[in-house]
Enzyme design. Structure first.
Site, PDB file in Angstrom:
ATOM      1  N   ASP A  67       0.815  -1.213   0.000  1.00 53.55           N
ATOM      2  CA  ASP A  67       0.000   0.000   0.000  1.00 53.55           C
ATOM      3  C   ASP A  67       0.845   1.257   0.000  1.00 53.55           C
ATOM      4  O   ASP A  67       2.070   1.212   0.153  1.00 53.55           O
ATOM      5  CB  ASP A  67      -0.954  -0.022   1.211  1.00 53.55           C
ATOM      6  CG  ASP A  67      -0.254  -0.402   2.509  1.00 53.55           C
ATOM      7  OD1 ASP A  67       0.986  -0.363   2.545  1.00 53.55           O
ATOM      8  OD2 ASP A  67      -0.943  -0.734   3.476  1.00 53.55           O
ATOM      9  N   ASN A 136      -7.112  -2.942  14.526  1.00 50.63           N
ATOM     10  CA  ASN A 136      -8.505  -3.223  14.150  1.00 50.63           C
ATOM     11  C   ASN A 136      -8.621  -4.401  13.178  1.00 50.63           C
ATOM     12  O   ASN A 136      -9.694  -4.654  12.644  1.00 50.63           O
ATOM     13  CB  ASN A 136      -9.157  -1.964  13.542  1.00 50.63           C
ATOM     14  CG  ASN A 136      -8.470  -1.530  12.243  1.00 50.63           C
ATOM     15  OD1 ASN A 136      -7.544  -2.185  11.773  1.00 50.63           O
ATOM     16  ND2 ASN A 136      -8.941  -0.433  11.667  1.00 50.63           N
ATOM     17  N   HIS A 138      -6.910  -4.730  10.297  1.00 49.63           N
ATOM     18  CA  HIS A 138      -6.639  -4.469   8.876  1.00 49.63           C
ATOM     19  C   HIS A 138      -5.332  -5.130   8.433  1.00 49.63           C
ATOM     20  O   HIS A 138      -4.411  -5.305   9.228  1.00 49.63           O
ATOM     21  CB  HIS A 138      -6.678  -2.970   8.546  1.00 49.63           C
ATOM     22  CG  HIS A 138      -5.512  -2.159   9.006  1.00 49.63           C
ATOM     23  ND1 HIS A 138      -5.600  -0.814   9.264  1.00 49.63           N
ATOM     24  CD2 HIS A 138      -4.212  -2.486   9.233  1.00 49.63           C
ATOM     25  CE1 HIS A 138      -4.420  -0.358   9.624  1.00 49.63           C
ATOM     26  NE2 HIS A 138      -3.569  -1.349   9.623  1.00 49.63           N
ATOM     27  N   GLU A 143      -9.504  -1.920   5.631  1.00 55.74           N
ATOM     28  CA  GLU A 143     -10.115  -1.607   6.915  1.00 55.74           C
ATOM     29  C   GLU A 143     -11.371  -2.455   7.125  1.00 55.74           C
ATOM     30  O   GLU A 143     -11.969  -2.938   6.153  1.00 55.74           O
ATOM     31  CB  GLU A 143     -10.505  -0.124   6.944  1.00 55.74           C
ATOM     32  CG  GLU A 143      -9.325   0.838   6.745  1.00 55.74           C
ATOM     33  CD  GLU A 143      -8.458   0.995   7.991  1.00 55.74           C
ATOM     34  OE1 GLU A 143      -8.312   0.031   8.770  1.00 55.74           O
ATOM     35  OE2 GLU A 143      -7.921   2.088   8.181  1.00 55.74           O
TER      36      GLU A 143
HETATM   37  P1  PGA Z   1       2.465  -1.596  12.971  1.00 58.46           P
HETATM   38  O1  PGA Z   1       1.295  -1.461  11.903  1.00 58.46           O
HETATM   39  O2  PGA Z   1       3.406  -2.627  12.431  1.00 58.46           O
HETATM   40  O3  PGA Z   1       3.098  -0.237  12.994  1.00 58.46           O
HETATM   41  O4  PGA Z   1       1.838  -2.006  14.260  1.00 58.46           O
HETATM   42  C1  PGA Z   1       0.744  -2.609  11.372  1.00 58.46           C
HETATM   43  C2  PGA Z   1      -0.367  -2.263  10.419  1.00 58.46           C
HETATM   44  O5  PGA Z   1      -1.076  -1.273  10.655  1.00 58.46           O
HETATM   45  O6  PGA Z   1      -0.545  -2.999   9.448  1.00 58.46           O
END
Ligand code: PGA
Length: 247
Positions: A67, A136, A138, A143
């Protein structure tokens, strides 16, 4: 779905890197799906160490990232292209021309999404996809929603993701509100998937991902349907599984 329980962040990073190490050895011209965020930094550090020791060769490796923020170009230090250059590409012998991140500055995001899907197809698909997971649920920027997104698409970020990512920006107002992300369908087509998670904040969502219902409200739960998904978690991220299953 295989779950590998690790002592701590370092152990998790080493084990994830080891899977990528063997992938690159088994198929030197493989296509790696790569991820950003704080979780994969240790995995990339370990791969760089093995490269520096002369044990890994990235010269034929190709990569596609999950992404990118809409509106940021690769020179912006918050863009995911910048992150990848800083945390991996600048330190190994990968040919930058073989590294791909969705273009957050494309004029038309629908066209960019189709271009990215076609690009992945033209490379022969993803051999091994690395994933972090949001609090959450994702993966990429898919999302929670009422339906799984099939292909690469523009996404409106949820407030919880904007808040979680604000730590990287000067102020929360600077966090982009939209991104372009591979879809769940794109991710599910990867031949192998490796999801990494550490820390207590991820414990509940890891339980939901592995043992909850398969639902687009927990996008990562789709991985239960994948034939070769490995979840690598440290003790803290494993805590809810431990508590609920009484292991
Ligand atoms: P993080 O983010 O590795 O900074 O916890 C993971 C994500 O949001 O996919």
């Amino acid at each position: 779905m295989k779950i590998i329980r690790c002592k701590d962040y370092e152990d998790m990073s080493k084990k994830a890197a080891a899977l990528f190490f063997s992938q690159i050895h088994m198929k030197p011209d493989c296509v790696l799906g790569l991820a950003t965020g704080s979780t994969p930094v240790g995995t990339y550090k370990q791969l760089i160490e093995w490269y520096e020791a002369g044990d890994l060769d990235f010269s034929k490796v190709k990569s596609v990232n999950l992404d990118e923020y809409v509106g940021l170009d690769g020179t912006n230090d918050q863009s995911y292209r910048y992150f990848m250059n800083e945390n991996l590409f600048n330190h190994v012998n990968i040919d930058k021309a073989n590294t791909n991140v969705p273009n957050g500055k494309a004029g038309n995001m629908d066209e960019e999404a189709l271009r990215y899907e076609a690009l992945i197809e033209s490379l022969g698909g993803i051999d091994m996809q690395l994933l972090g997971i949001g609090n959450n649920g994702h993966i990429g920027f898919n999302e929670p929603s009422d339906a799984f997104d099939k292909i690469t698409h523009e996404v409106k970020l949820t407030d919880s993701t904007i808040q979680a990512n604000a730590r990287f920006f000067e102020s929360i107002d600077d966090v982009p509100k939209t991104a372009i992300s591979m879809g769940i369908g794109t991710i599910m087509k990867a031949k192998k998937i490796v999801l990494i998670a550490n820390g207590p904040k991820k414990a509940d969502i890891i339980y939901e991902t592995c043992f909850g219902p398969i639902t687009p409200h927990v996008p990562a739960s789709a991985l239960q349907m994948h034939p070769d998904a490995t979840i690598i978690v440290d003790e803290e991220a494993y805590a809810t599984i431990l508590a609920k299953r009484g292991e």
